[in-house]
Enzyme design. Structure first.
Site, PDB file in Angstrom:
ATOM      1  N   CYS A   1       0.829  -1.211   0.000  1.00 17.35           N
ATOM      2  CA  CYS A   1       0.000   0.000   0.000  1.00 17.35           C
ATOM      3  C   CYS A   1       0.862   1.260   0.000  1.00 17.35           C
ATOM      4  O   CYS A   1       1.753   1.408   0.827  1.00 17.35           O
ATOM      5  CB  CYS A   1      -0.906  -0.025   1.224  1.00 17.35           C
ATOM      6  SG  CYS A   1      -1.724   1.539   1.525  1.00 17.35           S
TER       7      CYS A   1
ATOM      8  N   CYS B   1       0.480   3.255   3.517  1.00 25.02           N
ATOM      9  CA  CYS B   1       0.895   2.722   4.810  1.00 25.02           C
ATOM     10  C   CYS B   1       2.246   3.328   5.231  1.00 25.02           C
ATOM     11  O   CYS B   1       3.085   3.648   4.382  1.00 25.02           O
ATOM     12  CB  CYS B   1       0.993   1.195   4.751  1.00 25.02           C
ATOM     13  SG  CYS B   1      -0.595   0.358   4.969  1.00 25.02           S
TER      14      CYS B   1
ATOM     15  N   HIS C   1      -4.227   0.503   7.981  1.00 26.26           N
ATOM     16  CA  HIS C   1      -4.765   0.186   6.657  1.00 26.26           C
ATOM     17  C   HIS C   1      -6.186  -0.369   6.717  1.00 26.26           C
ATOM     18  O   HIS C   1      -6.951  -0.262   5.756  1.00 26.26           O
ATOM     19  CB  HIS C   1      -3.813  -0.832   5.998  1.00 26.26           C
ATOM     20  CG  HIS C   1      -4.129  -1.155   4.577  1.00 26.26           C
ATOM     21  ND1 HIS C   1      -3.708  -0.359   3.524  1.00 26.26           N
ATOM     22  CD2 HIS C   1      -4.831  -2.178   4.022  1.00 26.26           C
ATOM     23  CE1 HIS C   1      -4.122  -0.896   2.383  1.00 26.26           C
ATOM     24  NE2 HIS C   1      -4.813  -1.998   2.652  1.00 26.26           N
TER      25      HIS C   1
ATOM     26  N   ASN D   1     -13.100   9.981  -1.726  1.00 26.95           N
ATOM     27  CA  ASN D   1     -13.710   8.997  -2.610  1.00 26.95           C
ATOM     28  C   ASN D   1     -13.566   7.676  -1.915  1.00 26.95           C
ATOM     29  O   ASN D   1     -12.439   7.252  -1.653  1.00 26.95           O
ATOM     30  CB  ASN D   1     -12.871   8.900  -3.884  1.00 26.95           C
ATOM     31  CG  ASN D   1     -13.527   9.551  -5.051  1.00 26.95           C
ATOM     32  OD1 ASN D   1     -14.692   9.912  -5.002  1.00 26.95           O
ATOM     33  ND2 ASN D   1     -12.768   9.686  -6.114  1.00 26.95           N
TER      34      ASN D   1
ATOM     35  N   GLY E   1     -14.421   4.332  -7.870  1.00 19.51           N
ATOM     36  CA  GLY E   1     -13.157   4.560  -8.570  1.00 19.51           C
ATOM     37  C   GLY E   1     -12.010   4.859  -7.627  1.00 19.51           C
ATOM     38  O   GLY E   1     -10.968   5.364  -8.033  1.00 19.51           O
ATOM     39  N   CYS E   2     -12.209   4.546  -6.353  1.00 21.24           N
ATOM     40  CA  CYS E   2     -11.146   4.772  -5.381  1.00 21.24           C
ATOM     41  C   CYS E   2     -10.056   3.731  -5.597  1.00 21.24           C
ATOM     42  O   CYS E   2     -10.336   2.544  -5.754  1.00 21.24           O
ATOM     43  CB  CYS E   2     -11.722   4.679  -3.973  1.00 21.24           C
ATOM     44  SG  CYS E   2     -10.484   4.863  -2.707  1.00 21.24           S
ATOM     45  N   SER E   3      -8.814   4.190  -5.603  1.00 20.79           N
ATOM     46  CA  SER E   3      -7.716   3.312  -6.005  1.00 20.79           C
ATOM     47  C   SER E   3      -7.183   2.444  -4.868  1.00 20.79           C
ATOM     48  O   SER E   3      -6.435   1.511  -5.110  1.00 20.79           O
ATOM     49  CB  SER E   3      -6.580   4.171  -6.565  1.00 20.79           C
ATOM     50  OG  SER E   3      -6.115   5.062  -5.557  1.00 20.79           O
TER      51      SER E   3
ATOM     52  N   HIS F   1      -7.074   1.908   1.827  1.00 20.15           N
ATOM     53  CA  HIS F   1      -6.489   2.592   2.991  1.00 20.15           C
ATOM     54  C   HIS F   1      -7.272   3.901   3.222  1.00 20.15           C
ATOM     55  O   HIS F   1      -7.508   4.645   2.273  1.00 20.15           O
ATOM     56  CB  HIS F   1      -5.005   2.895   2.719  1.00 20.15           C
ATOM     57  CG  HIS F   1      -4.256   3.333   3.935  1.00 20.15           C
ATOM     58  ND1 HIS F   1      -3.262   2.576   4.513  1.00 20.15           N
ATOM     59  CD2 HIS F   1      -4.382   4.435   4.701  1.00 20.15           C
ATOM     60  CE1 HIS F   1      -2.799   3.214   5.574  1.00 20.15           C
ATOM     61  NE2 HIS F   1      -3.475   4.345   5.713  1.00 20.15           N
TER      62      HIS F   1
ATOM     63  N   HIS G   1      -8.360   7.342   3.282  1.00 14.46           N
ATOM     64  CA  HIS G   1      -7.687   8.555   2.813  1.00 14.46           C
ATOM     65  C   HIS G   1      -8.644   9.474   2.071  1.00 14.46           C
ATOM     66  O   HIS G   1      -9.718   9.072   1.647  1.00 14.46           O
ATOM     67  CB  HIS G   1      -6.518   8.196   1.895  1.00 14.46           C
ATOM     68  CG  HIS G   1      -6.943   7.659   0.566  1.00 14.46           C
ATOM     69  ND1 HIS G   1      -7.420   6.371   0.398  1.00 14.46           N
ATOM     70  CD2 HIS G   1      -6.998   8.239  -0.657  1.00 14.46           C
ATOM     71  CE1 HIS G   1      -7.726   6.181  -0.877  1.00 14.46           C
ATOM     72  NE2 HIS G   1      -7.493   7.293  -1.543  1.00 14.46           N
TER      73      HIS G   1
ATOM     74  N   GLN H   1      -8.623  13.499  -0.361  1.00 14.85           N
ATOM     75  CA  GLN H   1      -7.803  14.364  -1.198  1.00 14.85           C
ATOM     76  C   GLN H   1      -8.175  15.821  -0.990  1.00 14.85           C
ATOM     77  O   GLN H   1      -9.259  16.136  -0.507  1.00 14.85           O
ATOM     78  CB  GLN H   1      -8.026  14.020  -2.674  1.00 14.85           C
ATOM     79  CG  GLN H   1      -7.621  12.606  -3.051  1.00 14.85           C
ATOM     80  CD  GLN H   1      -7.602  12.424  -4.563  1.00 14.85           C
ATOM     81  OE1 GLN H   1      -7.061  13.268  -5.289  1.00 14.85           O
ATOM     82  NE2 GLN H   1      -8.192  11.345  -5.047  1.00 14.85           N
TER      83      GLN H   1
ATOM     84  N   GLU I   1     -23.352  27.324  -6.301  1.00 13.11           N
ATOM     85  CA  GLU I   1     -23.739  27.480  -4.888  1.00 13.11           C
ATOM     86  C   GLU I   1     -23.488  28.912  -4.393  1.00 13.11           C
ATOM     87  O   GLU I   1     -24.216  29.405  -3.550  1.00 13.11           O
ATOM     88  CB  GLU I   1     -23.014  26.444  -4.015  1.00 13.11           C
ATOM     89  CG  GLU I   1     -23.471  25.027  -4.310  1.00 13.11           C
ATOM     90  CD  GLU I   1     -23.163  24.032  -3.196  1.00 13.11           C
ATOM     91  OE1 GLU I   1     -22.509  24.416  -2.205  1.00 13.11           O
ATOM     92  OE2 GLU I   1     -23.573  22.858  -3.326  1.00 13.11           O
TER      93      GLU I   1
ATOM     94  N   HIS J   1     -21.323  17.440   1.654  1.00 14.34           N
ATOM     95  CA  HIS J   1     -22.226  16.557   0.905  1.00 14.34           C
ATOM     96  C   HIS J   1     -21.715  15.121   0.929  1.00 14.34           C
ATOM     97  O   HIS J   1     -20.500  14.894   0.826  1.00 14.34           O
ATOM     98  CB  HIS J   1     -22.267  16.959  -0.570  1.00 14.34           C
ATOM     99  CG  HIS J   1     -22.847  18.305  -0.846  1.00 14.34           C
ATOM    100  ND1 HIS J   1     -24.195  18.546  -0.867  1.00 14.34           N
ATOM    101  CD2 HIS J   1     -22.257  19.494  -1.133  1.00 14.34           C
ATOM    102  CE1 HIS J   1     -24.417  19.822  -1.156  1.00 14.34           C
ATOM    103  NE2 HIS J   1     -23.251  20.423  -1.317  1.00 14.34           N
TER     104      HIS J   1
HETATM  105  P1  H2U Z   1      -8.346   8.028  -4.747  1.00 16.91           P
HETATM  106  O1  H2U Z   1      -8.679   8.794  -3.514  1.00 16.91           O
HETATM  107  O2  H2U Z   1      -9.357   8.280  -5.846  1.00 16.91           O
HETATM  108  O3  H2U Z   1      -8.110   6.597  -4.511  1.00 16.91           O
HETATM  109  O4  H2U Z   1      -6.973   8.626  -5.278  1.00 16.91           O
HETATM  110  C1  H2U Z   1      -5.757   8.484  -4.556  1.00 16.91           C
HETATM  111  C2  H2U Z   1      -4.719   9.427  -5.134  1.00 16.91           C
HETATM  112  O5  H2U Z   1      -3.413   9.019  -4.730  1.00 16.91           O
HETATM  113  C3  H2U Z   1      -4.715   9.475  -6.645  1.00 16.91           C
HETATM  114  O6  H2U Z   1      -5.102  10.769  -7.049  1.00 16.91           O
HETATM  115  C4  H2U Z   1      -2.490   9.367  -5.723  1.00 16.91           C
HETATM  116  C5  H2U Z   1      -3.254   9.179  -7.026  1.00 16.91           C
HETATM  117  O7  H2U Z   1      -2.801  10.107  -7.981  1.00 16.91           O
HETATM  118  N1  H2U Z   1      -1.278   8.561  -5.592  1.00 16.91           N
HETATM  119  C6  H2U Z   1      -0.072   9.172  -5.216  1.00 16.91           C
HETATM  120  O8  H2U Z   1      -0.047  10.394  -5.045  1.00 16.91           O
HETATM  121  N2  H2U Z   1       1.055   8.417  -5.019  1.00 16.91           N
HETATM  122  C7  H2U Z   1       1.111   7.061  -5.216  1.00 16.91           C
HETATM  123  O9  H2U Z   1       2.138   6.465  -4.984  1.00 16.91           O
HETATM  124  C8  H2U Z   1      -0.076   6.347  -5.709  1.00 16.91           C
HETATM  125  C9  H2U Z   1      -1.352   7.139  -5.841  1.00 16.91           C
HETATM  126 ZN    ZN Z   2      -2.242   1.014   3.728  1.00 16.15          ZN
END
Ligand code: H2U
Ligand code: ZN
Length: 351
Positions: free
Chosen positions: A50, A53, A113, A153, A159-161, A164, A166, A168, A182, A298
């Site tokens: 991850c 982490c 995690h 997200n 679409g969350c990658s 863990h 987190h 943005q 708004e 929201h």
């Molecule tokens: P999500 O919240 O949609 O999963 O996006 C996570 C973000 O983390 C994504 O915008 C960034 C991706 O660009 N990322 C990093 O900054 N460093 C990494 O090593 C992997 C992902």
């Molecule tokens: Zn993690």
């Protein structure tokens, strides 16, 4: 006699000025569409692969510190870049473009995690709020930044990658679309009535009660009258605040408390880690005064009638108008009826 709970109708979104179509009679139609599969929900506290982490390597080769609470870094694949040159293109008033400059950051909510917001302690969530405040302050001290979008997200379906916990932050040099809408609607109300649109709105909701989900001394969580997503909600501060920096310590704790309870209710709905996109809306920064602005958050969750049936915004909704079947009042009643203690924490309390 026209009945909101039986007859098709449109409702006004006070914040954007958009209208949505509600078709309450349609909820009984059979479902034969796509059923999503669920990712496994048993994660270790530490995943060596991850990128969030503690102590692990990220895509740009840097190593995360062994952090204790929350941790923030500049997105290695930022959608907005700080050194973008200023410029505009206009070809015959037909092709228009403007350069956009900004900063994108990623926030890990916890070194663990396996956790999610509803499974963090109230103190743990307070630490996340403090980091949001610190980032808001830091980013708004840059005069080229006009808006700071804090969001999360959650879930593969969104679409969350990475599971863990987190979120943005994207800070931009111009006002994004939702913010333009708004600001316009709140300003109109403020100028006409001399009061905050959302203060008046939550007063009415606190009186009517049918769309309320949770309430504490400083915040209200409700399904807005104009909700589009089946279980869409909004957290609104009772005090008329422009941004997260104006929270008192008491408000910070109350916000952490309502965040934990609302997201626990979401997880309790289908006994899964409930996916959503969530984020706060606050006044623009480095701009004229915005007395009309009222801080709120929201939650837009995609799930419809079970853990695996997702609402798709397609067809009529893409081409004409967003639409929902179950009413906001029905969704609020369901969310209200659920425990505010997370089903996983209930098990551990019982042990
Ligand atoms: P999500 O919240 O949609 O999963 O996006 C996570 C973000 O983390 C994504 O915008 C960034 C991706 O660009 N990322 C990093 O900054 N460093 C990494 O090593 C992997 C992902
Ligand atoms: Zn993690």
């Amino acid at each position: 006699m026209f009945d909101l709970h039986e007859h098709p109708h449109t409702r006004l979104n006070l914040l954007t000025g958009d209208w949505i179509l509600v078709s309450p009679h349609r909820t009984k139609r059979p479902w034969q569409g796509k059923v999503e599969t669920l990712p496994p929900d048993n994660r270790p506290s530490y995943d060596p692969k991850c990128y969030l982490c503690p102590g692990n390597e990220r895509a740009d080769g840097s190593i995360n510190p062994v952090y204790k609470d929350s941790f923030v870094f500049t997105n290695d694949f930022s959608a907005l870049l700080y050194d973008t040159p200023h410029g505009e293109i206009n070809i015959d008033d037909l092709l228009k473009a403007q350069s956009e400059k900004g900063i994108c950051r990623v926030i890990s909510f916890s070194p663990d995690h396996s956790l999610t917001l509803p499974l963090l302690s109230v103190e743990g969530i307070e630490k996340v709020i403090e980091l949001w405040q610190k980032e808001f302050k830091d980013l708004s001290s840059d005069p080229s930044i006009r808006y700071i979008q804090i969001f999360e997200n959650k879930g593969e379906i969104m679409g969350c990658s990475n599971p863990h916990p987190h979120g943005q932050i994207w800070a931009s040099s111009s006002l994004p679309l939702e913010l333009v809408k708004e600001t316009r609607e709140q300003k109109k109300y403020w100028e006409e009535k001399g009061r905050s649109l959302l203060s008046d709105y939550i007063q009415l909701e606190l009186k009517q009660k049918e769309r309320l989900v949770l309430e504490n001394e400083h915040f209200v969580a409700l399904v807005p009258f104009w909700a589009v997503w089946p279980y869409e909600t909004m957290i609104v501060s009772k005090r008329h605040l422009q941004n997260i920096l104006q929270f008192t310590d008491e408000e910070k704790t109350a916000f952490a408390d309502i965040l934990k309870k609302l997201t626990a209710k979401y997880d309790n709905l289908f006994e899964i880690s409930f996916p959503y996109s969530a984020g706060m809306h606050q006044a623009p920064v480095n701009d004229e005064e915005h007395p009309e602005w009222h801080w709120h958050m929201h939650f837009y969750p995609p799930l419809l009638r079970s853990a695996t049936v997702k609402k798709f915004m397609v067809g009529y909704e893409m081409l004409a108008n967003p639409q929902r079947d179950v009413t906001a009042e029905w969704a609020a009643e369901r969310l209200r009826s659920l425990s505010e203690v997370h089903y996983k924490e209930k098990v551990s309390q019982a042990k």
